[in-house]
Scaffold this motif. Structure first.
Motif: not given
Length: 674
Positions: A397-398, A437-442, A444-445
């Motif tokens: 993401q960064h 949120a952690p699971l959503d970010l994980l 999605a990325e």
């Protein structure tokens, strides 16, 4: 002296004021003066007066039977004066002449006009058929009036009820059913839809929204046609088995599990990440009967309480990454440095995989927090893997944010509905999932990384694909690779949901061909590829619009269920507000335009229209409470959504033109020099 003559296609009478050669100056019964050519005059008369003649014509004409006149008329062409003499004798009166002329002219079924005052009677066979047609028309007109009267009285004629949806969606406006419905709606001062709802032809607003969508987009029904083949019995033994401990993360209601992940710690401070995607393209051949069906649907349809899959259930089960089920997949392996989470290299493989676990969002999402990850306190299956992948996702993401030039908006809550029970009478529960949120970010990325990596990979191998790009704020799909500024990636090709989106299935076919060293199913100048792009955008837009409409419906139903009389909202722009805690935006008439974006307001609810899907509300007061940074991010997205919705509506409107344009693009490619 008076004249009976034809002027501007109408029969008139007037007083002669003067004559000059073959023209008369005449004063009409209305007082207007007009110049009349002698060739337009039927006959002169002395008595009665012009106005009295006009007044007596209707009564005299009513006594004449056109059928009897037809019997009395000669077979050859005749003058109205000749027929008048045959009927009344040597000297018919001016009123009789005018009445006969009126009847001849008013009955073209019996008499064909051959000149001014000259006619010929219709042949008997043609007259018989014409009279039958007139009788049918008369009966239909009577039926239309009867149906209209019934509907005005609050009764639904059976013939109208049988085709209620058709009359509202694609009516034959020359048919008496539509004319009756339209007349009744006008007489009762409401739209045909609301009249049909009032009469019970459409059972409810929910049935209208659902049935109208499926009737328009699934004319043969939501089910799949009979005779489709069963999934192949092939066990794909030529493909190696991935020796990984892979897991998926989906909602409990998900049946199309098409993505999973795994990690394996290697020597030298390297971890290999596996992104595993179900491979239905290995089983579904281009232009096969099932492929034709999938191409017609283009995507799975989602709406609260509803799902219509792109593929049949047995084919989904044969390909889905279900726990313990050995199925083919395409895996993207990523070698990552443990200390920096930097990507060293990637590799794409075609293999088989048996998932060890299907994890479910709704059972673990609340447990997976950043605080729990930081404290190494996760108490869920695959806790270590999820924590490691979250750190990797943050690094991905960064990297995208650096390319974008701005941080990814996080914290917005995506509101959705959990319906308890079936159909429109379900009990509604509003739930939210925080973006970032952690699971959503994980998840999605990992999917963004796979889609961007495979987009570049297809281009590097010289294989056509379907890309999503964004330049200057406009998202588009095409067969030409381009950057996606919004995501901050060089290329982006949807490839990770082949069980749910046809574009992903197409791209997966291309990838499998590269991995097998075969000719790709779609060539660079393949017109079919261009057509898929235009059709997908149009159909996907319709599905998205349906999902939004149904979210609006259930938002209003929840307000009614909870018996709310007021509600809070956030000003998006001008009089456009986003209702707090619901996936619902609308304009509030009278909302002062000088309210700044982000100001919270309280609205009084006056009513909810489940047909037009709007809430009648008025401003109660402006609240002092400031919005949170997460709400500010959500507000920015709301503005983008409003803009995208307007753009999508225009694109759907031009869908047919887009298909022709796509074929024109293909023709240009074909004619371009190598």
């Amino acid at each position: 002296m008076y004249l009976y003559f034809e002027d501007d296609g109408a029969f008139k009478a007037g007083t002669v004021l003067s004559q000059a050669g073959s023209a008369y100056q005449v004063e009409l019964t209305t007082g207007r003066r007009s110049k009349i050519k002698a060739s337009h005059v039927f006959f002169p008369f002395e008595t009665p007066s012009a106005s009295e003649l006009i007044a007596r014509i209707p009564e005299a004409a009513a006594e004449l039977d056109p059928a009897f006149l037809w019997e009395a008329a000669p077979a050859e062409e005749f003058s109205f004066k000749d027929l008048a003499q045959e009927y009344w004798g040597e000297k018919p009166s001016p009123v009789e002449l005018a009445a006969l002329l009126t009847v001849l002219h008013a009955n073209p079924v019996y008499f064909y006009r051959k000149g001014r005052g000259v006619y010929r009677k219709a042949p008997a066979e043609i007259l018989s058929k014409a009279l039958e047609a007139l009788e049918r028309k008369r009966r239909m007109e009577e039926q239309k009036k009867a149906w209209t009267a019934e509907m005005v009285e609050g009764k639904l004629p059976e013939a109208i009820g049988r085709q209620a949806l058709t009359l509202l969606l694609s009516p034959d406006k020359n048919g008496i059913e539509w004319k009756a419905l339209s007349d009744a709606a006008a007489e009762t001062r409401q739209t045909p839809l609301r009249l049909m709802l009032a009469l019970g032809g459409i059972a409810s607003p929910w049935r209208w929204h659902v049935d109208s969508f499926y009737t328009a987009n699934f004319p043969h029904g939501r089910g799949f046609p009979a005779g489709l083949p069963e999934p192949p019995a092939d066990t794909w033994e030529e493909l190696p088995i991935a020796e990984v401990d892979a897991f998926s993360i989906d909602d409990s209601t998900t049946t199309e599990v098409d993505d999973a992940a795994s990690i394996e710690h290697l020597e030298g401070g390297i971890t290999r990440v596996g992104i595993h995607i179900a491979a239905p393209a290995l089983m579904i051949q281009k232009d096969s009967p099932l492929d034709t069906v999938a191409k017609t649907r283009m995507s799975t349809v989602y709406a609260p309480g509803l799902k219509t899959t792109m593929l049949p259930e047995n084919w989904i089960k044969a390909s889905s990454l279900d726990e313990g089920h050995l199925v083919p997949c395409i895996s993207l392996y990523v070698w990552v440095k443990d200390d920096t989470f930097a990507v060293e290299r990637t590799e794409t493989r075609l293999e088989r995989i048996a998932l060890k676990a299907n994890l479910r969002y709704d059972k673990i999402d609340d447990l997976v927090t950043e605080e729990a990850i930081a404290a190494d306190a996760l108490t869920i299956p695959y806790a270590h893997e999820i924590a490691w992948l979250w750190h990797f996702a943050k690094r991905l993401q960064h990297g995208r944010e650096e390319v974008r030039g701005r941080p990814e908006p996080t914290g917005r809550v995506d509101w959705y509905f959990a319906l308890e029970g079936d159909g429109e009478n379900a009990v509604i529960h509003v739930k939210g999932r925080r973006r970032g949120a952690p699971l959503d970010l994980l998840v999605a990325e990992l999917m963004i990384f796979a889609n961007s990596t495979w987009g570049l990979w297809l281009e590097e191998h010289g294989t056509p694909g379907i890309y999503r790009s964004q330049r200057m704020g406009r998202v588009r799909m095409s067969t030409s690779p381009g950057p996606h500024d919004g995501l901050g990636v060089e290329r982006y090709a949807w490839s990770t949901s082949p069980l749910r989106r046809y574009v992903d299935l197409v791209n997966q076919r291309q990838m499998i061909a590269v991995l097998r060293g075969e000719t790709a199913p779609y060539g660079r100048t393949d017109v079919d590829l261009f057509t898929i792009v235009s059709q997908f955008e149009a159909i996907y837009g319709l599905y998205s619009d349906f999902q939004t409409r149904m979210e609006r419906y259930w938002s209003l139903r929840w307000i009614l269920q909870e018996k709310l009389t007021s509600i809070e909202a956030i000003v998006v722009k001008g009089d456009l507000v986003r209702i707090d805690g619901l996936p619902f935006m609308q304009r509030v008439p009278g909302l002062t335009e000088d309210l700044p974006r982000g100001r919270k307001v309280e609205l009084r609810i006056l009513g909810c229209d489940l047909v037009d899907l709007v809430m009648d509300a008025r401003l109660v007061k402006v609240l002092d409470e400031a919005i949170t940074p997460e709400e500010e991010a959500a507000l920015e997205e709301s503005l983008n959504e409003a803009s995208e919705a307007a753009e999508a509506a225009e694109e759907v409107k031009e869908a047919k033109a887009a298909e022709h344009a796509a074929q024109a693009d293909a023709a240009q490619v074909l004619s371009a020099p190598n």
